[in-house]
Design a protein around this motif. Sequence first.
Motif, PDB file in Angstrom:
ATOM      1  N   GLY A 240      24.780  42.274  45.652  1.00  0.00           N
ATOM      2  CA  GLY A 240      24.720  41.786  45.494  1.00  0.00           C
ATOM      3  C   GLY A 240      26.067  40.243  46.523  1.00  0.00           C
ATOM      4  N   TRP A 241      27.591  41.030  46.522  1.00  0.00           N
ATOM      5  CA  TRP A 241      28.161  40.428  47.936  1.00  0.00           C
ATOM      6  C   TRP A 241      27.849  40.143  49.052  1.00  0.00           C
ATOM      7  CZ3 TRP A 241      33.161  44.158  49.599  1.00  0.00           C
ATOM      8  CH2 TRP A 241      33.990  42.897  49.577  1.00  0.00           C
ATOM      9  N   VAL A 242      26.611  40.973  49.828  1.00  0.00           N
ATOM     10  CA  VAL A 242      25.956  40.185  50.615  1.00  0.00           C
ATOM     11  C   VAL A 242      25.012  39.083  50.748  1.00  0.00           C
ATOM     12  CG1 VAL A 242      24.199  40.953  52.393  1.00  0.00           C
ATOM     13  CG2 VAL A 242      26.175  42.781  52.284  1.00  0.00           C
ATOM     14  N   VAL A 243      24.962  39.303  49.715  1.00  0.00           N
ATOM     15  CA  VAL A 243      24.223  38.098  49.296  1.00  0.00           C
ATOM     16  C   VAL A 243      25.304  36.250  49.063  1.00  0.00           C
ATOM     17  CG1 VAL A 243      22.277  36.156  47.772  1.00  0.00           C
ATOM     18  CG2 VAL A 243      22.202  38.778  48.251  1.00  0.00           C
ATOM     19  N   GLY A 244      26.217  36.967  48.780  1.00  0.00           N
ATOM     20  CA  GLY A 244      27.247  35.728  48.313  1.00  0.00           C
ATOM     21  C   GLY A 244      27.662  35.384  49.026  1.00  0.00           C
ATOM     22  N   VAL A 245      28.052  36.545  50.446  1.00  0.00           N
ATOM     23  CA  VAL A 245      28.855  36.105  51.666  1.00  0.00           C
ATOM     24  C   VAL A 245      27.747  35.109  52.022  1.00  0.00           C
ATOM     25  CG1 VAL A 245      29.287  36.053  53.923  1.00  0.00           C
ATOM     26  CG2 VAL A 245      29.897  37.621  51.404  1.00  0.00           C
ATOM     27  N   CYS A 246      26.704  35.402  52.283  1.00  0.00           N
ATOM     28  CA  CYS A 246      25.429  34.932  53.257  1.00  0.00           C
ATOM     29  C   CYS A 246      25.251  33.438  52.498  1.00  0.00           C
ATOM     30  CB  CYS A 246      24.427  35.531  52.879  1.00  0.00           C
ATOM     31  SG  CYS A 246      24.103  36.950  54.268  1.00  0.00           S
ATOM     32  N   THR A 247      25.114  33.396  51.024  1.00  0.00           N
ATOM     33  CA  THR A 247      25.196  32.268  50.736  1.00  0.00           C
ATOM     34  C   THR A 247      26.662  30.826  50.729  1.00  0.00           C
ATOM     35  OG1 THR A 247      24.446  32.506  48.576  1.00  0.00           O
ATOM     36  CG2 THR A 247      25.129  30.956  48.690  1.00  0.00           C
ATOM     37  N   ALA A 248      27.439  31.561  51.487  1.00  0.00           N
ATOM     38  CA  ALA A 248      28.988  31.042  51.087  1.00  0.00           C
ATOM     39  C   ALA A 248      29.119  30.042  52.749  1.00  0.00           C
ATOM     40  CB  ALA A 248      30.056  31.998  50.917  1.00  0.00           C
TER      41      ALA A 248
ATOM     42  N   PRO B 152      36.785  30.704  58.875  1.00  0.00           N
ATOM     43  CA  PRO B 152      37.852  32.236  57.887  1.00  0.00           C
ATOM     44  C   PRO B 152      36.320  32.870  57.533  1.00  0.00           C
ATOM     45  CG  PRO B 152      37.587  30.024  56.743  1.00  0.00           C
ATOM     46  CD  PRO B 152      37.287  30.199  58.362  1.00  0.00           C
ATOM     47  N   ALA B 153      36.229  33.836  57.118  1.00  0.00           N
ATOM     48  CA  ALA B 153      35.207  34.887  56.393  1.00  0.00           C
ATOM     49  C   ALA B 153      36.272  34.427  54.251  1.00  0.00           C
ATOM     50  CB  ALA B 153      35.852  36.407  55.683  1.00  0.00           C
ATOM     51  N   PRO B 154      34.722  34.336  53.544  1.00  0.00           N
ATOM     52  CA  PRO B 154      34.467  34.288  52.730  1.00  0.00           C
ATOM     53  C   PRO B 154      34.360  35.340  51.720  1.00  0.00           C
ATOM     54  CG  PRO B 154      32.407  33.620  53.092  1.00  0.00           C
ATOM     55  CD  PRO B 154      33.404  33.958  54.545  1.00  0.00           C
ATOM     56  N   LEU B 155      35.580  36.455  52.016  1.00  0.00           N
ATOM     57  CA  LEU B 155      35.540  37.716  51.586  1.00  0.00           C
ATOM     58  C   LEU B 155      35.854  37.311  49.603  1.00  0.00           C
ATOM     59  CD1 LEU B 155      37.004  39.656  54.264  1.00  0.00           C
ATOM     60  CD2 LEU B 155      34.673  39.137  53.448  1.00  0.00           C
ATOM     61  N   GLU B 156      37.140  36.725  49.879  1.00  0.00           N
ATOM     62  CA  GLU B 156      37.892  36.903  48.290  1.00  0.00           C
ATOM     63  C   GLU B 156      37.333  36.010  47.267  1.00  0.00           C
ATOM     64  OE1 GLU B 156      40.876  37.439  44.805  1.00  0.00           O
ATOM     65  OE2 GLU B 156      40.138  38.703  46.731  1.00  0.00           O
ATOM     66  N   THR B 157      36.396  34.941  47.598  1.00  0.00           N
ATOM     67  CA  THR B 157      36.007  33.746  46.540  1.00  0.00           C
ATOM     68  C   THR B 157      34.233  34.596  46.251  1.00  0.00           C
ATOM     69  OG1 THR B 157      34.861  32.904  48.337  1.00  0.00           O
ATOM     70  CG2 THR B 157      37.264  32.152  47.402  1.00  0.00           C
ATOM     71  N   THR B 158      33.812  35.472  47.030  1.00  0.00           N
ATOM     72  CA  THR B 158      32.239  36.084  47.178  1.00  0.00           C
ATOM     73  C   THR B 158      32.917  37.220  46.454  1.00  0.00           C
ATOM     74  OG1 THR B 158      32.580  37.374  49.432  1.00  0.00           O
ATOM     75  CG2 THR B 158      31.181  34.524  48.933  1.00  0.00           C
ATOM     76  N   TYR B 159      33.771  37.979  46.579  1.00  0.00           N
ATOM     77  CA  TYR B 159      33.864  39.379  45.825  1.00  0.00           C
ATOM     78  C   TYR B 159      34.055  39.139  44.326  1.00  0.00           C
ATOM     79  CZ  TYR B 159      36.452  43.302  44.772  1.00  0.00           C
ATOM     80  OH  TYR B 159      36.856  44.728  43.739  1.00  0.00           O
ATOM     81  N   GLN B 160      35.129  38.306  44.495  1.00  0.00           N
ATOM     82  CA  GLN B 160      34.724  37.228  42.948  1.00  0.00           C
ATOM     83  C   GLN B 160      33.643  37.336  42.264  1.00  0.00           C
ATOM     84  OE1 GLN B 160      38.034  34.235  43.207  1.00  0.00           O
ATOM     85  NE2 GLN B 160      39.240  35.719  43.766  1.00  0.00           N
ATOM     86  N   GLU B 161      32.601  36.369  42.659  1.00  0.00           N
ATOM     87  CA  GLU B 161      31.526  35.730  41.702  1.00  0.00           C
ATOM     88  C   GLU B 161      30.149  36.977  42.040  1.00  0.00           C
ATOM     89  OE1 GLU B 161      28.257  34.153  40.880  1.00  0.00           O
ATOM     90  OE2 GLU B 161      30.681  33.526  40.818  1.00  0.00           O
ATOM     91  N   ALA B 162      30.413  38.201  43.131  1.00  0.00           N
ATOM     92  CA  ALA B 162      29.334  38.951  42.730  1.00  0.00           C
ATOM     93  C   ALA B 162      30.689  40.036  41.302  1.00  0.00           C
ATOM     94  CB  ALA B 162      30.013  40.400  44.441  1.00  0.00           C
ATOM     95  N   TRP B 163      31.642  39.805  41.339  1.00  0.00           N
ATOM     96  CA  TRP B 163      32.433  40.928  40.407  1.00  0.00           C
ATOM     97  C   TRP B 163      31.598  40.243  38.640  1.00  0.00           C
ATOM     98  CZ3 TRP B 163      34.158  45.345  39.488  1.00  0.00           C
ATOM     99  CH2 TRP B 163      34.962  45.554  38.073  1.00  0.00           C
ATOM    100  N   ARG B 164      32.205  39.034  39.229  1.00  0.00           N
ATOM    101  CA  ARG B 164      31.301  37.881  37.415  1.00  0.00           C
ATOM    102  C   ARG B 164      30.044  38.538  37.555  1.00  0.00           C
ATOM    103  NH1 ARG B 164      28.780  33.699  35.833  1.00  0.00           N
ATOM    104  NH2 ARG B 164      28.017  33.215  37.591  1.00  0.00           N
ATOM    105  N   VAL B 165      29.426  38.802  37.873  1.00  0.00           N
ATOM    106  CA  VAL B 165      27.800  39.070  37.485  1.00  0.00           C
ATOM    107  C   VAL B 165      27.597  40.183  37.375  1.00  0.00           C
ATOM    108  CG1 VAL B 165      27.249  36.721  38.395  1.00  0.00           C
ATOM    109  CG2 VAL B 165      26.356  38.283  40.118  1.00  0.00           C
ATOM    110  N   PHE B 166      28.657  41.288  38.199  1.00  0.00           N
ATOM    111  CA  PHE B 166      28.216  42.799  37.663  1.00  0.00           C
ATOM    112  C   PHE B 166      28.488  43.438  36.393  1.00  0.00           C
ATOM    113  CE2 PHE B 166      30.048  46.871  38.747  1.00  0.00           C
ATOM    114  CZ  PHE B 166      28.980  47.259  39.448  1.00  0.00           C
ATOM    115  N   PRO B 167      27.194  44.620  36.219  1.00  0.00           N
ATOM    116  CA  PRO B 167      26.787  44.617  34.641  1.00  0.00           C
ATOM    117  C   PRO B 167      28.628  44.993  33.878  1.00  0.00           C
ATOM    118  CG  PRO B 167      25.539  45.748  35.818  1.00  0.00           C
ATOM    119  CD  PRO B 167      26.429  44.624  36.637  1.00  0.00           C
TER     120      PRO B 167
END
Length: 242
Positions: free
Chosen positions: A20-28, A214-229
């Motif tokens: 999920g994080w990988v997909v989020g990074v690509c999207t950003a 800039p690497a969008p690591l923090e924002t994409t990590y947050q989003e992946a965490w938001r939808v994590f079970p």
Amino acid sequence: MPVHDWTRLEAGDFHDFHQGWVVGVCTALNGGLLPSQYMAIAERVTDRPDPDLDTLQIREPKGDPGGIAITTAPPPARVIARVEKTEYAKRADRVVIRYGRGKVVAIIEIVSPGNKASRVALRSFVERAVDILSQGVNLLVVDLFPPTPRDPQGIHKAIWDELDDEPFEMPADKPLIVASYIGGDSPTAYVESVGIGDSLPSLPIFLSQTRCIPAPLETTYQEAWRVFPAMLKELIDPATCA
């Protein structure tokens, strides 16, 4: 959002977050961070050395292949051990940034527990990273797992020891690593040590030796965490689900 202690979960659980994080990074990246001439896509990690080579897909034959030696059943022997962490590492994706549909200019690797589960797995990861850099491709490595006896000073030190003898020692309270590398004949490394509870640094993703975003690591990590079970979140951080 602080970095969580992912050692509290099984390898398969982090694999789900990783994807999920990988997909989020690509999207950003494709959503405006990358110039229009570039694209970021998720590609399956392989042990092949050239990042421009396509993965060979081996298909299972259909029907009865014939031959009495072929079987799909496991042998009638007790299973001694199964290294599942390594298998999850082989299933993981990474972010590949290309100029147009051609040249690979940068790769983002998010380390999984399987990448450090054995000497062979760690060696494979390190050799792949060094080969990427030697081809002039830039690299961003994110390692949210603490050092093991196989990488006692972390993944960056394991990679850099193949390139140079420069000493590196991470703070004891910040054992996780985010490292951005410029590839080529004289690789350059920008390294940040991170601890559990820290935010992720926005190190550069180099598109060339002089251009970066800039690497969008923090924002994409947050989003992946938001939808994590939620039931898995609770195992890591019970306060999250209170």
